[in-house]
Design an enzyme around this catalytic site. Structure first.
Site, PDB file in Angstrom:
ATOM      1  N   GLU A  39       0.707  -1.175  -0.023  1.00  0.00           N
ATOM      2  CA  GLU A  39      -0.024  -0.114   0.167  1.00  0.00           C
ATOM      3  C   GLU A  39       0.807   1.210   0.127  1.00  0.00           C
ATOM      4  O   GLU A  39       1.027   1.998   0.994  1.00  0.00           O
ATOM      5  CB  GLU A  39      -0.962  -0.008   1.177  1.00  0.00           C
ATOM      6  N   GLU A 237      -5.630  -8.477  -0.043  1.00  0.00           N
ATOM      7  CA  GLU A 237      -6.676  -8.319   1.091  1.00  0.00           C
ATOM      8  C   GLU A 237      -7.804  -8.124   0.631  1.00  0.00           C
ATOM      9  O   GLU A 237      -8.102  -7.177  -0.219  1.00  0.00           O
ATOM     10  CB  GLU A 237      -6.155  -7.050   1.912  1.00  0.00           C
ATOM     11  N   TRP A 287      -8.890 -10.822   4.858  1.00  0.00           N
ATOM     12  CA  TRP A 287      -8.438  -9.782   5.708  1.00  0.00           C
ATOM     13  C   TRP A 287      -9.525  -9.733   6.858  1.00  0.00           C
ATOM     14  O   TRP A 287     -10.300  -9.183   6.720  1.00  0.00           O
ATOM     15  CB  TRP A 287      -7.797  -8.420   5.428  1.00  0.00           C
ATOM     16  N   GLU A 294      -5.470  -2.000  14.183  1.00  0.00           N
ATOM     17  CA  GLU A 294      -5.784  -1.516  12.804  1.00  0.00           C
ATOM     18  C   GLU A 294      -5.424   0.034  12.768  1.00  0.00           C
ATOM     19  O   GLU A 294      -6.146   0.874  12.807  1.00  0.00           O
ATOM     20  CB  GLU A 294      -7.221  -1.640  12.345  1.00  0.00           C
ATOM     21  N   TRP A 295      -4.121   0.334  12.104  1.00  0.00           N
ATOM     22  CA  TRP A 295      -3.745   1.655  12.062  1.00  0.00           C
ATOM     23  C   TRP A 295      -4.184   2.552  13.024  1.00  0.00           C
ATOM     24  O   TRP A 295      -3.902   2.256  14.061  1.00  0.00           O
ATOM     25  CB  TRP A 295      -4.238   2.132  10.610  1.00  0.00           C
TER      26      TRP A 295
END
Length: 357
Positions: A39, A237, A287, A294-295
């Site tokens: 990404e 994903e 995913w 998560e981020w």
């Protein structure tokens, strides 16, 4: 990052080779499929463009495209290293993972919005994919983005054909319209979570930016097939943060019918792309296996097929209903009654959670 600015300096592409060499040397005998980066949009737009993700450096378009340039050069040099030094003996393959939302016109009757949507797809996917397949940035970007760096002729040759398959992360679709009056200079389009009628792209999820839009996966695969001559595609994903899981009891959150429907509809869409548009899909990864960090959403957004009880000793894990369904769908390994979920009219099996046999 502190020494020379991280991805804002092409020195990183040189240093990355040393890292890649060590990894290929020690793990190459065991790993047959590699991704150099995942990404670039997240790394570069969110990290160096708007500064919302680490390292949090808001450098605008200059930062995003300088970072992307470095990512591409680091990838190309690492792939050259692997092909010359390791590939013959190890037999592995290499790619770079591109994340993409499918673009829908904000007003489907507006030619300007339709044109803006195509630009959105190129600025999102082709920004990275065109150099990997053809050696340079898209003509549409060159004509519109003054901050886009230039490759040397040698770098173009190094980049072209530097992936063995197209690796795609797909999650959702967004609406796109021409940049409205008063937009910053150079802005070509605007991304929106609703269309001109106030409608969202699909059912909502537990994160504001994601909607369940399976048709977008079909469209994205077809778009990639047309632009890149039907490459082999790996969906690296695809998944969803189901609404409200963080506030549910364990018993209720394990019955994740929302996530199960997400996977079923997206796999149906994937199959339609293969059958109707001859998409060359070779692999699919859900995913994610576990609820994870998560981020910037931390542990709030839960994408896992397996629930992690973070309050328990040993972080106990519990498979959700979607995990059983995917086990049966792909491997026919799950309780026999899970097969009932393959039939759309069979809803009764959702009433209770079945133990793994």
């Amino acid at each position: 990052q502190d020494t020379y600015g991280g991805f804002l300096d092409t020195q990183l592409s040189e240093d990355f080779i040393y890292y890649a060499d060590i990894v290929f040397q020690h793990l190459g005998p065991y790993v047959k499929h590699w991704s150099t980066f995942s990404e670039p949009m997240s790394i570069c737009h969110l990290g160096y463009g708007i500064g919302a993700f680490a390292p949090g450096i808001p450098k605008g378009a200059y930062g995003q495209y300088k970072c992307g340039h470095t990512v591409l050069l680091a990838h190309a040099k690492a792939v050259q290293l692997y092909r010359l030094k390791y590939q013959e003996a190890q037999g592995g393959r290499v790619s770079l993972v591109i994340s993409a939302h499918w673009g829908l016109p904000y007003d489907s009757n507006s030619k300007e919005d339709i044109n803006a949507t195509e630009l959105y797809m190129q600025f999102q996917i082709s920004w990275i994919a065109d150099p990997l397949f053809y050696g340079d940035y898209p003509v549409a970007m060159r004509a519109r983005q003054p901050h886009l760096p230039k490759f040397t002729e040698q770098e173009k040759k190094l980049l072209a054909g530097s992936v063995d398959f197209f690796a795609l992360n797909y999650y959702t679709s967004h609406f796109i319209r021409k940049a409205p009056p008063g937009s910053p200079p150079g802005q070509l389009y605007e991304e929106s979570l609703v269309d001109s009628q106030g409608r969202t792209p699909g059912p909502s999820t537990d994160v504001f930016w994601q909607f369940s839009t399976p048709n977008g996966l079909h469209s994205t695969l077809s778009w990639i097939g047309q632009r890149y001559q039907r490459p082999e595609v790996w969906i690296t994903e695809n998944g969803v943060a189901s609404p409200g899981e963080g506030n549910k009891t364990r018993r209720d959150l394990l019955k994740d019918t929302h996530r199960l429907d997400f996977y079923r509809s997206h796999l149906d869409s994937l199959c339609a792309a293969v059958i109707k548009d001859n998409a060359n899909v070779a692999a699919y990864f859900a995913w994610s296996l576990l609820d994870n960090f998560e981020w910037t959403d931390g542990y709030k957004a839960r994408y896992g097929l397996v629930h992690v009880d973070r309050g328990s000793k040993g972080l106990q894990r519990y498979p959700k209903l979607s995990a059983y369904w995917l086990s049966h769908h792909f491997f026919r390994y799950a309780p026999d009654s899970i097969a009932c979920l393959e039939i759309r009219s069979c809803r009764a099996a959702r009433a209770s959670l079945l133990p793994m046999r």
